[in-house]
Design a protein around this motif. Structure first.
Motif, PDB file in Angstrom:
ATOM      1  N   GLU A   4       0.825  -1.204   0.000  1.00 39.59           N
ATOM      2  CA  GLU A   4       0.000   0.000   0.000  1.00 39.59           C
ATOM      3  C   GLU A   4       0.864   1.260   0.000  1.00 39.59           C
ATOM      4  N   ASN A   5       1.953   1.267   0.765  1.00 38.84           N
ATOM      5  CA  ASN A   5       2.864   2.413   0.785  1.00 38.84           C
ATOM      6  C   ASN A   5       3.520   2.604  -0.578  1.00 38.84           C
ATOM      7  N   LEU A   6       3.873   1.503  -1.231  1.00 39.02           N
ATOM      8  CA  LEU A   6       4.481   1.568  -2.556  1.00 39.02           C
ATOM      9  C   LEU A   6       3.486   2.144  -3.565  1.00 39.02           C
ATOM     10  N   ARG A   7       2.238   1.701  -3.503  1.00 38.38           N
ATOM     11  CA  ARG A   7       1.188   2.214  -4.382  1.00 38.38           C
ATOM     12  C   ARG A   7       0.995   3.719  -4.167  1.00 38.38           C
ATOM     13  N   ASP A   8       1.013   4.154  -2.909  1.00 33.85           N
ATOM     14  CA  ASP A   8       0.884   5.586  -2.604  1.00 33.85           C
ATOM     15  C   ASP A   8       2.055   6.370  -3.190  1.00 33.85           C
ATOM     16  N   LEU A   9       3.266   5.813  -3.079  1.00 31.70           N
ATOM     17  CA  LEU A   9       4.440   6.471  -3.634  1.00 31.70           C
ATOM     18  C   LEU A   9       4.310   6.606  -5.149  1.00 31.70           C
ATOM     19  N   TYR A  10       3.873   5.544  -5.818  1.00 32.86           N
ATOM     20  CA  TYR A  10       3.685   5.585  -7.265  1.00 32.86           C
ATOM     21  C   TYR A  10       2.674   6.657  -7.652  1.00 32.86           C
ATOM     22  N   MET A 101       3.138  -3.041 -19.431  1.00 34.80           N
ATOM     23  CA  MET A 101       1.706  -2.765 -19.349  1.00 34.80           C
ATOM     24  C   MET A 101       0.879  -4.050 -19.425  1.00 34.80           C
ATOM     25  N   GLN A 102       1.471  -5.111 -19.948  1.00 31.73           N
ATOM     26  CA  GLN A 102       0.805  -6.410 -19.995  1.00 31.73           C
ATOM     27  C   GLN A 102       1.193  -7.273 -18.796  1.00 31.73           C
ATOM     28  N   GLY A 103       1.964  -6.700 -17.868  1.00 35.31           N
ATOM     29  CA  GLY A 103       2.375  -7.426 -16.671  1.00 35.31           C
ATOM     30  C   GLY A 103       3.488  -8.424 -16.913  1.00 35.31           C
ATOM     31  N   LYS A 104       4.208  -8.301 -18.030  1.00 34.14           N
ATOM     32  CA  LYS A 104       5.227  -9.287 -18.404  1.00 34.14           C
ATOM     33  C   LYS A 104       6.657  -8.868 -18.103  1.00 34.14           C
ATOM     34  N   ASP A 105       6.896  -7.622 -17.766  1.00 36.14           N
ATOM     35  CA  ASP A 105       8.262  -7.140 -17.667  1.00 36.14           C
ATOM     36  C   ASP A 105       8.311  -5.909 -16.778  1.00 36.14           C
ATOM     37  N   GLN A 106       9.509  -5.520 -16.393  1.00 23.90           N
ATOM     38  CA  GLN A 106       9.770  -4.256 -15.723  1.00 23.90           C
ATOM     39  C   GLN A 106      11.111  -3.745 -16.218  1.00 23.90           C
ATOM     40  N   PHE A 107      11.421  -2.502 -15.907  1.00 21.24           N
ATOM     41  CA  PHE A 107      12.690  -1.916 -16.315  1.00 21.24           C
ATOM     42  C   PHE A 107      13.768  -2.259 -15.300  1.00 21.24           C
ATOM     43  N   PRO A 108      15.024  -2.327 -15.750  1.00 19.27           N
ATOM     44  CA  PRO A 108      16.126  -2.627 -14.833  1.00 19.27           C
ATOM     45  C   PRO A 108      16.362  -1.471 -13.862  1.00 19.27           C
ATOM     46  N   MET A 117       5.058   3.398 -13.528  1.00 24.55           N
ATOM     47  CA  MET A 117       3.878   3.206 -14.371  1.00 24.55           C
ATOM     48  C   MET A 117       3.348   1.770 -14.339  1.00 24.55           C
ATOM     49  N   HIS A 118       4.077   0.854 -13.733  1.00 28.26           N
ATOM     50  CA  HIS A 118       3.674  -0.557 -13.718  1.00 28.26           C
ATOM     51  C   HIS A 118       2.287  -0.766 -13.109  1.00 28.26           C
ATOM     52  N   GLY A 119       1.956   0.017 -12.097  1.00 27.32           N
ATOM     53  CA  GLY A 119       0.655  -0.121 -11.447  1.00 27.32           C
ATOM     54  C   GLY A 119      -0.521   0.097 -12.378  1.00 27.32           C
ATOM     55  N   VAL A 120      -0.303   0.838 -13.471  1.00 31.55           N
ATOM     56  CA  VAL A 120      -1.367   1.098 -14.438  1.00 31.55           C
ATOM     57  C   VAL A 120      -1.848  -0.210 -15.075  1.00 31.55           C
ATOM     58  N   SER A 121      -0.958  -1.192 -15.158  1.00 31.97           N
ATOM     59  CA  SER A 121      -1.322  -2.466 -15.797  1.00 31.97           C
ATOM     60  C   SER A 121      -2.487  -3.159 -15.086  1.00 31.97           C
ATOM     61  N   GLN A 122      -2.760  -2.781 -13.847  1.00 29.18           N
ATOM     62  CA  GLN A 122      -3.879  -3.358 -13.104  1.00 29.18           C
ATOM     63  C   GLN A 122      -5.224  -2.760 -13.515  1.00 29.18           C
ATOM     64  N   PHE A 123      -5.173  -1.709 -14.341  1.00 31.97           N
ATOM     65  CA  PHE A 123      -6.387  -1.023 -14.781  1.00 31.97           C
ATOM     66  C   PHE A 123      -6.412  -0.985 -16.299  1.00 31.97           C
ATOM     67  N   PRO A 124      -6.905  -2.048 -16.938  1.00 30.05           N
ATOM     68  CA  PRO A 124      -6.839  -2.168 -18.402  1.00 30.05           C
ATOM     69  C   PRO A 124      -7.353  -0.954 -19.171  1.00 30.05           C
ATOM     70  N   VAL A 125      -8.362  -0.289 -18.659  1.00 27.27           N
ATOM     71  CA  VAL A 125      -8.921   0.865 -19.362  1.00 27.27           C
ATOM     72  C   VAL A 125      -7.931   2.037 -19.390  1.00 27.27           C
ATOM     73  N   ARG A 126      -6.949   2.064 -18.503  1.00 26.56           N
ATOM     74  CA  ARG A 126      -5.981   3.165 -18.418  1.00 26.56           C
ATOM     75  C   ARG A 126      -4.667   2.862 -19.140  1.00 26.56           C
ATOM     76  N   ILE A 127      -4.486   1.648 -19.613  1.00 21.23           N
ATOM     77  CA  ILE A 127      -3.237   1.278 -20.290  1.00 21.23           C
ATOM     78  C   ILE A 127      -3.009   2.151 -21.521  1.00 21.23           C
ATOM     79  N   LYS A 128      -4.062   2.447 -22.273  1.00 22.68           N
ATOM     80  CA  LYS A 128      -3.913   3.283 -23.472  1.00 22.68           C
ATOM     81  C   LYS A 128      -3.441   4.683 -23.102  1.00 22.68           C
TER      82      LYS A 128
END
Length: 157
Positions: A4-10, A101-108, A117-128
């Motif tokens: 939850e703290n990480l989500r707030d930071l994002y 955005m498809q939940g398959k990867d992250q940046f190094p 921006m990874h958290g956006v992948s949990q909201f498909p309507v916001r990926i675009k």
């Protein structure tokens, strides 16, 4: 750090980049220009790119446009991350962002700011919203005309 703290930071980083973008404007000179539009929510972006003298590296990316916090924060974070990257590295980053955005990867770790921006992948309507600027960048890099007519739409992606 708790999830939850990480989500707030994002969310804080996204809002900060939306309210005070660091890369808004136009490059000088403009070596590539591309418009992007997301018809489903109205986000628009005008992206300008400045290359190095050899034309094989990105010196600067700037953007103008209107849209939601996610679209504008994504544009600002992308512009910062691309400075000094080769065109091939930039295209690889576009693909990595799409995968994230498809939940398959992250940046190094050296590009970890983009993982906000990874958290956006949990909201498909916001990926675009998050991917609009990345699609626009890809079109700008691959364009044969530095000032193409029309715009990129991510509606069918």
């Amino acid at each position: 750090m708790a999830l939850e703290n990480l989500r707030d930071l994002y969310q804080q980083v996204i809002l900060e980049r939306y309210k005070k973008p660091r890369h808004r404007g136009k490059t000088n000179p403009v070596h590539r220009y591309q418009k992007g539009h997301n018809p489903s929510c109205g986000d628009t972006i005008e992206l300008t790119v400045k290359f190095n003298e050899a034309g094989d590296r990105i010196e600067e990316v700037k953007f103008e446009g209107e849209g939601c916090a996610i679209a504008m924060a994504s544009a600002d974070l992308m512009a910062e991350a691309l400075q000094g990257k080769s065109l091939q590295e930039a295209l690889e980053m576009v693909q990595r962002f799409q995968n994230m955005m498809q939940g398959k990867d992250q940046f190094p770790p050296e590009q970890r700011k983009l993982n906000v921006m990874h958290g956006v992948s949990q909201f498909p309507v916001r990926i675009k919203c998050a991917t609009l600027t990345w699609h626009t960048l890809k079109a700008a890099i691959e364009a044969s005309d530095p000032q193409p007519v029309g715009f990129v739409s991510n509606e069918n992606l």
